[in-house]
Design a protein around this motif. Structure first.
Motif, short mmCIF file in Angstrom:
data_model
loop_
_atom_site.label_atom_id
_atom_site.label_comp_id
_atom_site.label_asym_id
_atom_site.label_seq_id
_atom_site.Cartn_x
_atom_site.Cartn_y
_atom_site.Cartn_z
N LEU A 7 -1.84 -1.04 -18.74
CA LEU A 7 -2.57 0.24 -18.72
C LEU A 7 -2.71 0.75 -20.14
CD1 LEU A 7 -0.88 2.05 -15.70
CD2 LEU A 7 -3.05 0.83 -15.75
N LEU A 9 -2.21 3.13 -23.26
CA LEU A 9 -1.10 3.99 -23.65
C LEU A 9 -1.68 5.33 -24.05
CD1 LEU A 9 1.88 4.39 -24.07
CD2 LEU A 9 1.66 3.38 -26.34
N ASN A 10 -1.64 6.27 -23.11
CA ASN A 10 -2.16 7.61 -23.36
C ASN A 10 -1.38 8.62 -22.52
OD1 ASN A 10 -3.23 7.49 -20.70
ND2 ASN A 10 -5.14 6.61 -21.46
N GLU A 12 -2.21 10.40 -20.02
CA GLU A 12 -2.40 10.26 -18.57
C GLU A 12 -1.44 9.22 -18.01
OE1 GLU A 12 -5.04 10.20 -20.77
OE2 GLU A 12 -5.75 12.23 -20.32
N THR A 13 -1.27 8.12 -18.73
CA THR A 13 -0.33 7.08 -18.29
C THR A 13 1.10 7.60 -18.33
OG1 THR A 13 -1.83 5.33 -19.03
CG2 THR A 13 0.49 4.74 -18.75
N ALA A 16 1.59 9.65 -15.34
CA ALA A 16 1.64 8.79 -14.15
C ALA A 16 3.02 8.16 -13.99
CB ALA A 16 0.56 7.72 -14.23
N ILE A 22 2.37 5.28 -10.66
CA ILE A 22 2.21 3.85 -10.95
C ILE A 22 3.53 3.16 -10.66
CG2 ILE A 22 0.30 4.05 -12.60
CD1 ILE A 22 2.27 3.88 -14.87
N THR A 26 4.58 -2.05 -13.40
CA THR A 26 3.58 -1.66 -14.41
C THR A 26 4.23 -0.88 -15.54
OG1 THR A 26 1.85 -1.68 -12.73
CG2 THR A 26 1.38 -0.45 -14.74
N LEU A 30 4.45 -2.06 -19.56
CA LEU A 30 4.06 -1.26 -20.72
C LEU A 30 5.13 -1.30 -21.81
CD1 LEU A 30 2.44 1.96 -19.25
CD2 LEU A 30 1.49 0.57 -21.09
#
Length: 125
Positions: A7, A9-10, A12-13, A16, A22, A26, A30
Protein backbone atom coordinates in the motif's frame (compact mmCIF):
# COMPACT_ATOMS: atom_id res chain seq x y z
CA UNK A 1 3.84 -17.63 -0.78
CA UNK A 2 1.06 -15.08 -1.01
CA UNK A 3 2.57 -11.64 -0.37
CA UNK A 4 0.00 -8.85 0.02
CA UNK A 5 0.32 -5.80 -2.23
CA UNK A 6 2.32 -2.85 -0.97
CA UNK A 7 0.00 0.00 0.00
CA UNK A 8 1.13 3.61 -0.40
CA UNK A 9 2.83 5.04 2.66
CA UNK A 10 0.57 7.94 3.55
CA UNK A 11 -1.62 9.21 6.37
CA UNK A 12 -4.65 7.27 5.10
CA UNK A 13 -2.70 4.02 5.35
CA UNK A 14 -1.52 4.92 8.87
CA UNK A 15 -5.15 5.49 9.94
CA UNK A 16 -6.19 2.23 8.28
CA UNK A 17 -3.58 0.42 10.42
CA UNK A 18 -4.84 2.08 13.61
CA UNK A 19 -8.52 1.57 12.72
CA UNK A 20 -7.89 -2.07 11.78
CA UNK A 21 -9.31 -1.71 8.28
CA UNK A 22 -6.35 -3.45 6.64
CA UNK A 23 -5.21 -6.94 7.55
CA UNK A 24 -2.18 -7.82 9.65
CA UNK A 25 -0.29 -9.36 6.69
CA UNK A 26 -0.52 -6.07 4.78
CA UNK A 27 0.69 -4.10 7.80
CA UNK A 28 3.63 -6.47 8.23
CA UNK A 29 4.41 -6.16 4.51
CA UNK A 30 4.63 -2.36 4.81
CA UNK A 31 7.07 -2.47 7.71
CA UNK A 32 9.12 -5.22 6.06
CA UNK A 33 9.37 -3.17 2.89
CA UNK A 34 10.62 -0.06 4.65
CA UNK A 35 13.05 -2.12 6.72
CA UNK A 36 14.49 -3.29 3.39
CA UNK A 37 13.11 -6.82 3.01
CA UNK A 38 12.16 -7.77 -0.55
CA UNK A 39 10.36 -10.89 -1.65
CA UNK A 40 11.75 -12.57 -4.76
CA UNK A 41 8.88 -14.33 -6.47
CA UNK A 42 11.18 -16.20 -8.85
CA UNK A 43 12.99 -17.96 -6.00
CA UNK A 44 10.18 -17.72 -3.41
CA UNK A 45 12.67 -16.36 -0.88
CA UNK A 46 13.24 -13.15 1.02
CA UNK A 47 16.16 -10.96 0.02
CA UNK A 48 17.56 -9.07 3.01
CA UNK A 49 20.43 -7.39 1.16
CA UNK A 50 18.99 -3.91 1.87
CA UNK A 51 18.19 -4.59 5.53
CA UNK A 52 20.50 -2.91 8.06
CA UNK A 53 22.80 -5.31 9.90
CA UNK A 54 21.11 -4.95 13.28
CA UNK A 55 17.87 -6.29 11.76
CA UNK A 56 19.37 -8.72 9.24
CA UNK A 57 21.52 -10.43 11.87
CA UNK A 58 18.63 -10.96 14.29
CA UNK A 59 15.91 -11.47 11.67
CA UNK A 60 17.29 -12.88 8.40
CA UNK A 61 13.64 -13.47 7.46
CA UNK A 62 11.14 -10.67 8.12
CA UNK A 63 9.48 -11.14 11.53
CA UNK A 64 5.74 -11.23 12.07
CA UNK A 65 5.43 -8.13 14.24
CA UNK A 66 1.86 -8.99 15.26
CA UNK A 67 2.96 -12.32 16.72
CA UNK A 68 6.43 -11.43 17.97
CA UNK A 69 6.74 -9.26 21.03
CA UNK A 70 10.58 -9.19 20.82
CA UNK A 71 10.45 -7.95 17.21
CA UNK A 72 7.92 -5.27 18.15
CA UNK A 73 10.06 -4.16 21.11
CA UNK A 74 13.03 -3.86 18.73
CA UNK A 75 10.85 -1.83 16.36
CA UNK A 76 9.81 0.48 19.22
CA UNK A 77 13.41 0.97 20.30
CA UNK A 78 14.40 1.89 16.75
CA UNK A 79 12.06 4.91 16.77
CA UNK A 80 14.07 8.05 17.62
CA UNK A 81 12.90 9.68 20.89
CA UNK A 82 11.70 12.81 19.07
CA UNK A 83 9.36 10.64 16.97
CA UNK A 84 7.82 8.54 19.76
CA UNK A 85 4.69 10.71 19.94
CA UNK A 86 3.92 11.06 16.23
CA UNK A 87 0.61 9.19 16.53
CA UNK A 88 -0.60 11.84 18.96
CA UNK A 89 0.49 14.54 16.52
CA UNK A 90 -1.86 13.15 13.87
CA UNK A 91 -4.74 13.07 16.35
CA UNK A 92 -4.64 9.50 17.69
CA UNK A 93 -5.49 9.66 21.37
CA UNK A 94 -4.96 5.96 22.03
CA UNK A 95 -7.30 3.07 22.49
CA UNK A 96 -9.91 3.01 25.24
CA UNK A 97 -9.56 0.55 28.10
CA UNK A 98 -11.14 -2.74 27.10
CA UNK A 99 -10.88 -1.98 23.37
CA UNK A 100 -7.33 -3.15 22.84
CA UNK A 101 -4.97 -6.00 23.43
CA UNK A 102 -1.44 -6.89 22.34
CA UNK A 103 -2.45 -7.03 18.67
CA UNK A 104 -3.79 -3.46 18.64
CA UNK A 105 -0.80 -2.22 20.61
CA UNK A 106 1.58 -3.82 18.12
CA UNK A 107 -0.34 -2.35 15.18
CA UNK A 108 -0.07 1.10 16.80
CA UNK A 109 3.67 0.56 17.24
CA UNK A 110 3.97 -0.37 13.58
CA UNK A 111 1.95 2.71 12.57
CA UNK A 112 4.18 4.92 14.71
CA UNK A 113 7.32 3.34 13.25
CA UNK A 114 6.01 4.01 9.72
CA UNK A 115 5.23 7.63 10.68
CA UNK A 116 8.75 7.95 12.04
CA UNK A 117 10.12 6.52 8.79
CA UNK A 118 8.09 9.10 6.87
CA UNK A 119 9.41 11.88 9.11
CA UNK A 120 13.04 10.75 8.71
CA UNK A 121 12.82 10.40 4.93
CA UNK A 122 10.82 13.60 4.43
CA UNK A 123 7.75 11.72 3.18
CA UNK A 124 5.68 14.05 5.34
CA UNK A 125 2.53 12.60 6.92
Amino acid sequence: MNIPPLLPLNIETIWAIINDTIDDATVNRLVWHYLGYRYDETTNTWDNTNVVDEWRNEYPQPPNFIESRPATVKLTRSIPPENKQLLKEIGFSGYKIGEFGPRQTRRATMANWLLSYMQQTNEKP
